[in-house]
Structure formats: structure tokens, C-alpha cells
Write a protein that holds these residues in place. Structure first.
Motif, short mmCIF file in Angstrom:
data_model
loop_
_atom_site.label_atom_id
_atom_site.label_comp_id
_atom_site.label_asym_id
_atom_site.label_seq_id
_atom_site.Cartn_x
_atom_site.Cartn_y
_atom_site.Cartn_z
N PRO A 1 -6.45 2.17 6.57
CA PRO A 1 -5.40 2.55 5.80
C PRO A 1 -5.42 3.87 4.99
O PRO A 1 -6.42 4.08 4.39
CB PRO A 1 -5.18 1.16 5.19
CG PRO A 1 -6.32 0.35 5.81
CD PRO A 1 -7.14 0.95 6.42
N SER B 1 -2.86 4.24 -1.07
CA SER B 1 -1.38 4.19 -1.37
C SER B 1 -1.36 4.47 -2.74
O SER B 1 -2.20 4.20 -3.44
CB SER B 1 -1.02 2.98 -0.62
OG SER B 1 -1.45 1.95 -1.58
N TYR C 1 -3.20 4.81 8.46
CA TYR C 1 -1.92 4.33 8.76
C TYR C 1 -1.55 3.66 7.51
O TYR C 1 -2.22 3.43 6.54
CB TYR C 1 -2.10 3.24 10.01
CG TYR C 1 -3.10 2.18 9.62
CD1 TYR C 1 -4.42 2.32 10.23
CD2 TYR C 1 -2.61 0.90 8.93
CE1 TYR C 1 -5.28 1.29 9.85
CE2 TYR C 1 -3.43 -0.07 8.78
CZ TYR C 1 -5.05 0.04 9.27
OH TYR C 1 -5.77 -0.87 9.09
N ASP C 2 -0.22 3.12 7.37
CA ASP C 2 0.19 2.66 6.15
C ASP C 2 0.27 1.28 6.50
O ASP C 2 0.78 0.60 7.48
CB ASP C 2 1.94 3.18 6.22
CG ASP C 2 2.82 2.56 4.96
OD1 ASP C 2 2.02 1.82 4.36
OD2 ASP C 2 3.58 3.13 4.95
N ASP D 1 2.00 -1.16 5.19
CA ASP D 1 3.20 -1.61 5.36
C ASP D 1 3.90 -1.47 6.72
O ASP D 1 5.02 -1.91 6.69
CB ASP D 1 4.22 -0.99 4.19
CG ASP D 1 3.67 -1.49 2.83
OD1 ASP D 1 3.25 -2.62 2.69
OD2 ASP D 1 3.91 -0.81 1.85
N SER D 2 3.27 -0.82 7.42
CA SER D 2 4.14 -0.49 8.80
C SER D 2 3.01 -0.46 10.02
O SER D 2 2.15 0.34 10.25
CB SER D 2 4.41 0.90 8.66
OG SER D 2 4.68 1.75 9.86
N SER E 1 3.24 2.78 12.02
CA SER E 1 2.24 3.71 11.82
C SER E 1 0.91 3.37 12.42
O SER E 1 0.25 4.52 12.74
CB SER E 1 2.43 3.77 10.22
OG SER E 1 1.61 2.95 9.45
#
Lengths: 354, 354
Positions: free
Chosen positions: B74, B77, B109-110, B112-113, B116
Motif C-alpha cells: 500500500p 496515505s 496501491y491504494d 481504498d481501491s 488500484s
DNA sequence: CTGAAAGCGCTTACAG
DNA sequence: CTGAAAGCGCTTACAG
């Protein structure tokens, strides 16, 4: 899977650009004598420009160097298996860097005998090692040795306890004062305001055990700082056998029945655990040091609640790796590395890897 | 400082003894085709006898291999800086093995997605890496990716969370259930028999957060096993913003004024800390996860008492090193490495190196 | 002060 | 199926 961008770098390319032979380039790289100031500067400029980093593998291979590391630590004794952990860490590191031509030689001393330390130290020096790691348990004797090693220009690492004002490469080990504070915090949760707390030092030679006092100080400091009203009682027992420890301890406990927690400043916490077990005193919270088999079994049986531990295996491992990284110029080494202060309980000891 | 016992070993010596060329010896060592069964056996016998271990540096140098490692984790963020720690560990390992021809490529990657994740995964595959490390946060998507990677015969390491029934080289991360138990033990010290305890899960997508439930289970299990009479209340909040969390939490706290301890099952413990801080509720013991800056500052101010932490930096570091040790045949790799369950307090956090 | 050659212990084409 | 040669990127004598 093949390298492409060769030719752009390396001694060959430097030699070509500087219009000299690779031998001369090599001399400059290693600062060897016998190169004119002129060509030296020219070559250095190109090295800078190319941001040249010599290929360590090639250089190792060509030079056929072998490096001897010498280790001086206490022997694993009957009384405590503590030193098996640093030793295991050292051995693991040794296995990993063997392929780079590093051999490791071990010298052990007896924690009850300064003489054994001196004998082992002399042997070590005779071996003319290229790097040394020691656990400097005897302060005076260790300083003498450290001075000799440093005079030889040989990198030196301390583990487990530090020596002030030395030019050692690094120290890897615990910060004692803070671990005492942490112990106090843990204790403070489990006791009531009217309870008393006992700290116990168990060591025959308190002179060479300043570190116990550091922990004790940290422990007491916590109670001062947080203005707890609990009385903290201090007990020094300069014997390590069960019987005399039992006698001292029980005497204090009967004088002060309000003692509800005991902090043992070293790994001999298992002796106290055994005494409490015999009397079935699970009402007293016991906290001490080190991940020893004996201590863990009392953690299991809940006679010991907390063990504080500072990664003995990792100390050994990192000590060797520090010497390796220094000699092979892999990275810079910090002057001191304090191990995390780990809290071990019945619930997490099985995941503690040393 | 020179090697002496050369000639006694090495491909040359093997070739001499077997009466073949070193090329043939090389073929046998690497199990390449095109050697008669006869000479193969002869050479293997000699290899055994000499206990021959090929010189890795020489082989690396000669083969001019470069190895690409791909990392899929990830992105760091705004909400949490957790992933900076694994990333730092990875970078440190990458720097150390760079000299052995390893390059590392990062894909982020995100959290939340899922999309992604899939995009990053596709890019990763296109890069045709020789080794892969991933944090498989999205279970389904990660399994799809893992299968592709494993079909390519590329070694794969999971960190932070595991995926069952995969053929990955190793998993390096926490054991969640046990950490929940440990949290319960710590809580149990500080509360009275009549006190209630609250566990809080804060996550929008609990489906992809099975791990929170594992911790909750371990936590509850401790209270069952030890037959504590404290009531354990459970709260799921499927929002991560302050306002809704505050609303849910305060509602529960006002209904149950006997709640004296809160266990937050992830790093969002700082949100709860903020709420308690606003109300000046230092009477409630708060315990949660992860060494994040926000969390540490509440540890400092004593709104959080304990943080449980499982060495995120070390997970990244060890993950890369595992791939390196595997590909360079330095040592065998264990199928899973559970990180120690570390307890962080105001007293020891400054010595925690990640 | 500098260069040319041999070699570290392997791997890699290439030729047969 | 096998061997001889060249080469990886350096270091090490040796010669001048």
C-alpha cells in the motif's frame, strides 16, 4: 537477466578516460603510494564524475583476503544459559558472511574469574584478528584489552555492556536505566496505593555490577516522577545460592507484609520465583530480566508475570554484522545501538526469537 | 591475510580429479543437460567427497546476472503512515544487496481501491521480476496475483498478512490472535473485577478486515480462559472519520459508564485517544496497535497506555532478505516467520526502531 | 611513478 | 556429450 550498462563504469573505463593503466587506477582507489599528484587528481576527478563504486565481489575475489573475527564473551555456565543467545546470534551471522572469506574464532571466559578473562584476552591478541567483538564484563580488564586492540587499529565492538570513552566502532546492547523505569510502570498497574514494592539485587560482586544499580535507579525514578505513594524497599543479596537468598528474602517479606511486587534486577529472578512458588505466594507480582529457560517456565506457571529482555541473540548477530559492514564498507556504523526493551509475558514469549 | 588452502577445492580441482574440463564440472553443478550419466556420477561423487560449495562471489561475477525484485504494498496515505515503516525496511535491505546485482522496483496501491491493486499487479507482472514481495491486503485479488506469480516459478513473499494454501516462499508478519490475548492480559492488570471492557473495530470494510476479528477473538478468549468476571462489550464502527466514531463511542460510553478500558483492534486507536482527550477521560485505559506518529504522541500524553506493535520495518527488511537468501542459496527459508509481539509504552518507545 | 600480465573461481558461448 | 578459450571486475606481483 543480463547486465547491460557495463563498459560505462569500472576501472577499465576509468583507465581508458584517464589514459593510464588499470593498475594505476587501482592504486588511486586504494590510496596506495607511488602515483604522481597529477594523475592522481585526474583519476579522482573521473571517479567522482562516474560516481564509481568498486565492485566488492570482484575485489574480494581478486584479493583473496581472509578476515579473522575474534569473539570474547562469557562461557555458557551452569548457573545461566544467557550467553547461549548472543553466541547463537554470532554463529548465525558468521554462517552468513563465511562466503565472503570471514572466519570467526571464539574465546570464552568465566564470569567468576577475572583471570580467565585476561588469559582469554591474551590468546585473542596473539591471534592477530582483523576485527574483535567483546562483552566487556570486567571493566578494568576490558579497558586494558580495548586499548591494545584499538592501538592496533582493529575495529572493536562491545555488546551487552558498554565502556565509556573508548574508540570502539559501536556498542550494541541495552539501556539499563530506562528498562528499570519500564519495569516500574508495569508494576504500578498491578498494585494498590498502600502496597509496598521490593527491588532485589542478587549478585556476589556488586562492584562489577553497576548495571544492576542503573536499573534500580530507573525503577525508583518512575515512582518519584509519577508521585506514587508506594514505598520502594531495596534489598541487596550478595549470594546467589538458593538458601541464603531465601533467608534474606523471607526475612524482608515477613517484616513487610505489605510488599505486593518484587523487581529483580537481573536474570536471577527465577531464584525468587522458586521461593515464592514454594510458599505459594501468587499474590506477589514478580518481574525480572532475561529470556532464560528457567525464567520462561516460571512465566508459564505465572510465578513470574513480566520478563524484560533486550534481544541477546540480536546483540550478537548485529555485532558481527556491524564489523562486516564496516570492513566491507557496506554502510556506516552508528556509534551505539540500543536494543528495544521488550516485555515478555506468558502470552507472547513463544514468538520471541531469542 | 591470504587464503592458503586453495587448490584443494574448487571446480579446477574437481575437474582434475574427474579427468574432465571445468566446463563439464559446471554443467553438473548446475544440473544442466548434456552430460553422460557416467561422468555425472563421477563428478557428483567428488563434489560430495570434497564437500564442495561453489564460491558465490565468483559465480555472481562471472554470470553477470541482475535480479529484479518487485514490491507491491500500500502507498503511504494521509490517514496512516504505517506503510512507511515496511517501505523503509525494504529500502534498507535493497541498499545492502544492491552490490550483489539486485534491483528493486516498487508498485503501490491504494488501500481504498481494489482497482488500484489490480492495476499495480498487472504492471508488476509486465516487469517480469525474478522475485516478488507483496502485502496481500485484498484477499481475492491477491490470490489471483499470487497464482500467476507462482505459475511463473517466481519466489513470492507475503508480509503483514498471510494468504492460506499458497506456495509462497514465506510469510513474515504478525500472529493476530495471540496479540489480542496479550492486550487482554495488559488490560486485566489495570482494572477491577466490576469494571467493563470495550473492544472497538474501526474499519469501513470489515470484510477485508478479518484480521481485526482475530485480534478481538484472542482478546475475548483471555477473559474466558482466566475466568475474569469483567464484561467485554464489542463495538464495530464502519466509518473512519472522527465525527461518526465519536458519536458511536460516546453513545456506548454513556450507556455503560463502567467501561474502564478500551481495546482498539487497529492503528486507529489515535482517533479514540483524541475523543478521550477532548473529554479528559484519563480514567479509561486505552490500548491499540502500531507505532505511528499520532499514536506515539498520545502515548507521550498518556491517553494511550499501551501500543502493540509487530515490527513493520523488520517485516519489510526480512522479506527482502528472505528472497535474497533464497535466490543466492545462502540459507533455507522458513515457511512462516511470526514477528515478536512488542509492547510499547511511554517508557520504551524511544528505543523501538521502527 | 607506471604498465602489462597473470590470476581470483567461476560462467558462457563456441567448436567439435 | 565434451573441451578450450575468453571473460566477469578487480588485485597482485614483477619489470621497467
Amino acid at each position: 537477466m543480463k547486465k547491460t550498462e557495463t563498459e560505462l563504469t569500472g576501472v577499465k573505463e576509468i583507465a581508458r578516460r584517464a589514459n593510464v593503466s588499470i593498475g594505476t587506477v587501482d592504486r588511486v582507489i586504494h590510496n596506495r603510494a607511488g602515483v604522481s599528484e597529477n594523475t592522481k587528481q585526474k583519476i579522482n576527478a573521473i571517479i567522482e564524475e562516474l560516481n564509481f563504486q568498486p565492485n566488492k565481489m570482484a575485489s574480494l575475489l581478486a584479493s583473496r583476503k581472509i578476515l579473522n573475527f575474534a569473539i570474547l564473551i562469557p562461557a555458557v555456565s551452569n548457573e545461566t544459559d544467557y550467553w547461549i543467545y548472543p553466541l547463537n546470534g554470532i554463529k548465525q551471522a558468521a554462517a552468513e558472511i563465511k562466503q565472503f572469506g570471514v572466519t570467526v574464532k571464539y574465546y570464552f571466559y568465566d564470569l567468576d574469574s577475572k583471570n580467565s578473562f585476561n588469559i582469554a584476552a591474551d590468546e585473542l591478541l596473539r591471534g592477530e584478528p582483523h576485527a574483535v567483538l567483546i562483552a566487556p564484563s570486567f571493566v578494568e580488564e576490558s579497558i586494558v584489552l580495548a586499548n591494545k586492540i584499538q592501538a592496533m587499529g582493529v575495529p572493536l565492538v562491545f555488546i551487552n555492556s558498554d565502556l565509556p570513552n573508548q574508540e570502539n566502532l559501536t556498542y550494541i546492547g541495552p539501556e539499563l536505566y530506562q528498562s528499570g523505569k519500564l519495569a516500574a510502570k508495569l508494576v504500578s498497574f498491578a498494585i494498590q496505593p498502600q502496597d509496598k514494592v521490593l527491588t532485589v539485587n542478587i549478585a556476589t560482586d556488586l562492584e562489577n555490577n553497576h548495571h544492576l544499580l542503573r536499573k534500580e535507579q530507573g525503577f525508583k525514578k518512575f515512582f518519584e516522577e509519577t508521585q506514587k505513594q508506594n514505598q520502594v524497599i531495596t534489598l541487596h543479596i550478595n549470594e546467589t545460592k538458593l538458601a541464603p537468598v531465601e533467608k534474606s528474602l523471607l526475612s524482608v517479606l515477613s517484616t513487610d507484609p505489605d510488599i505486593k511486587a518484587i523487581f529483580v534486577t537481573n536474570s536471577r529472578v527465577n531464584i525468587v520465583a522458586r521461593i515464592l512458588e514454594k510458599r505459594d505466594r501468587k499474590d506477589i507480582l514478580l518481574i525480572g530480566y532475561d529470556f532464560l529457560k528457567k525464567n520462561i517456565s516460571y512465566l508459564e506457571s505465572e510465578h513470574i508475570t513480566f520478563l524484560i529482555c533486550q534481544r541477546p541473540k540480536e546483540q550478537g548477530y548485529l555485532g558481527i554484522i556491524a564489523l562486516y559492514k564496516h570492513l566491507f564498507k557496506i554502510s556506516e556504523i552508528e556509534k551505539s545501538v540500543y536494543m528495544p526493551i521488550d516485555i515478555i509475558t506468558k502470552e507472547n514469549y513463544q514468538f520471541y526469537n531469542s
